[in-house]
Design an enzyme around this catalytic site. Structure first.
Site, short mmCIF file in Angstrom:
data_model
loop_
_atom_site.label_atom_id
_atom_site.label_comp_id
_atom_site.label_asym_id
_atom_site.label_seq_id
_atom_site.Cartn_x
_atom_site.Cartn_y
_atom_site.Cartn_z
N ASN A 22 0.83 -1.19 0.00
CA ASN A 22 0.00 0.00 0.00
C ASN A 22 0.87 1.25 0.00
O ASN A 22 1.97 1.28 0.57
CB ASN A 22 -1.01 0.00 1.16
CG ASN A 22 -0.39 -0.06 2.54
OD1 ASN A 22 0.58 -0.76 2.77
ND2 ASN A 22 -0.98 0.67 3.47
N GLU A 77 0.26 5.28 0.65
CA GLU A 77 -0.67 6.33 1.08
C GLU A 77 -0.22 7.69 0.58
O GLU A 77 0.93 7.87 0.15
CB GLU A 77 -0.79 6.32 2.60
CG GLU A 77 -1.39 5.05 3.13
CD GLU A 77 -1.52 5.01 4.64
OE1 GLU A 77 -2.19 4.10 5.13
OE2 GLU A 77 -0.96 5.89 5.33
N CYS A 128 -3.94 0.40 -2.71
CA CYS A 128 -3.80 -0.78 -1.87
C CYS A 128 -2.72 -1.71 -2.43
O CYS A 128 -2.42 -1.68 -3.62
CB CYS A 128 -5.12 -1.54 -1.81
SG CYS A 128 -6.49 -0.62 -1.08
N GLU A 157 -2.88 -4.94 -2.93
CA GLU A 157 -3.41 -5.89 -3.89
C GLU A 157 -3.47 -5.28 -5.29
O GLU A 157 -3.05 -5.90 -6.28
CB GLU A 157 -4.82 -6.34 -3.49
CG GLU A 157 -4.88 -7.03 -2.14
CD GLU A 157 -5.17 -6.08 -0.98
OE1 GLU A 157 -4.56 -4.97 -0.92
OE2 GLU A 157 -5.98 -6.44 -0.12
N CYS A 186 -10.12 -5.08 0.48
CA CYS A 186 -11.24 -4.13 0.51
C CYS A 186 -12.15 -4.39 -0.70
O CYS A 186 -11.82 -5.17 -1.60
CB CYS A 186 -10.73 -2.70 0.50
SG CYS A 186 -10.07 -2.13 -1.10
N CYS A 225 -10.51 -3.65 -4.16
CA CYS A 225 -9.56 -4.70 -4.54
C CYS A 225 -10.29 -5.98 -4.93
O CYS A 225 -9.88 -6.66 -5.87
CB CYS A 225 -8.57 -4.96 -3.41
SG CYS A 225 -7.42 -3.59 -3.19
#
Length: 157
Positions: free
Chosen positions: A61, A63, A72, A74, A112, A115
């Site tokens: 990830n 940010e 993310c 993934e 999430c 994803c």
């Protein structure tokens, strides 16, 4: 009104119960958590995808102060696969996370919704199910295909 029951089967395995290939992928996802840029949440996620051609790609990830600008783990791994090997299906993805105190998460981490939809699209695009390994210190959830995590997924316009 009719009631419909939807069931999902998820296997819980210990790391030593996984195949050597699966363990290696999980270990690479754990390593990828160290590459995460989680300046704001301190929740560090790593992912590793194994392609059908044997290549493994990592994601973590990333940010950003402008929160929608991050991504993310993934999606970072899956999009790297799509960019570098657009015609090669993904065989497996492993996902791991570290808590804000830097410890590996106790329970398995789950993707999430965004994803999950990307995994749906990736399976649809290549016509194959992706084996999903969700790591936690207490065990690994082993999932054969995204419909187990997202049974009413959106696949058509």
């Amino acid at each position: 009104m009719e009631e419909i029951t939807i069931k999902s089967t998820i296997h819980l395995a210990q790391l030593n119960e996984l195949s050597a290939e699966e363990r290696s992928l999980v270990e690479q996802a754990i390593e990828a958590t160290q590459r995460s840029y989680a300046h704001y949440s301190k929740f560090r996620v790593g992912a590793a995808v194994l392609l059908e051609n044997g290549v493994t790609l990592l994601g973590c990830n990333q940010e950003n102060a402008s929160f929608p600008a991050g991504t993310c783990a993934e999606r970072a791994a899956i999009f790297a696969a799509g960019a570098q090997f657009p015609d090669t299906p993904i065989k497996m993805i492993a996902i791991a996370a570290r808590t804000p105190d830097g410890e590996l998460q106790e329970g398995p981490i789950s993707p999430c919704g965004i994803c999950r939809q990307v995994i749906v699209e990736t399976e649809t695009r290549h016509g194959n199910k992706i084996r999903i390994l969700l790591y936690g210190k207490r065990g690994v959830y082993v999932v054969d295909g995204i419909e187990t995590l997202m049974p009413l997924c959106f696949t058509e316009f």
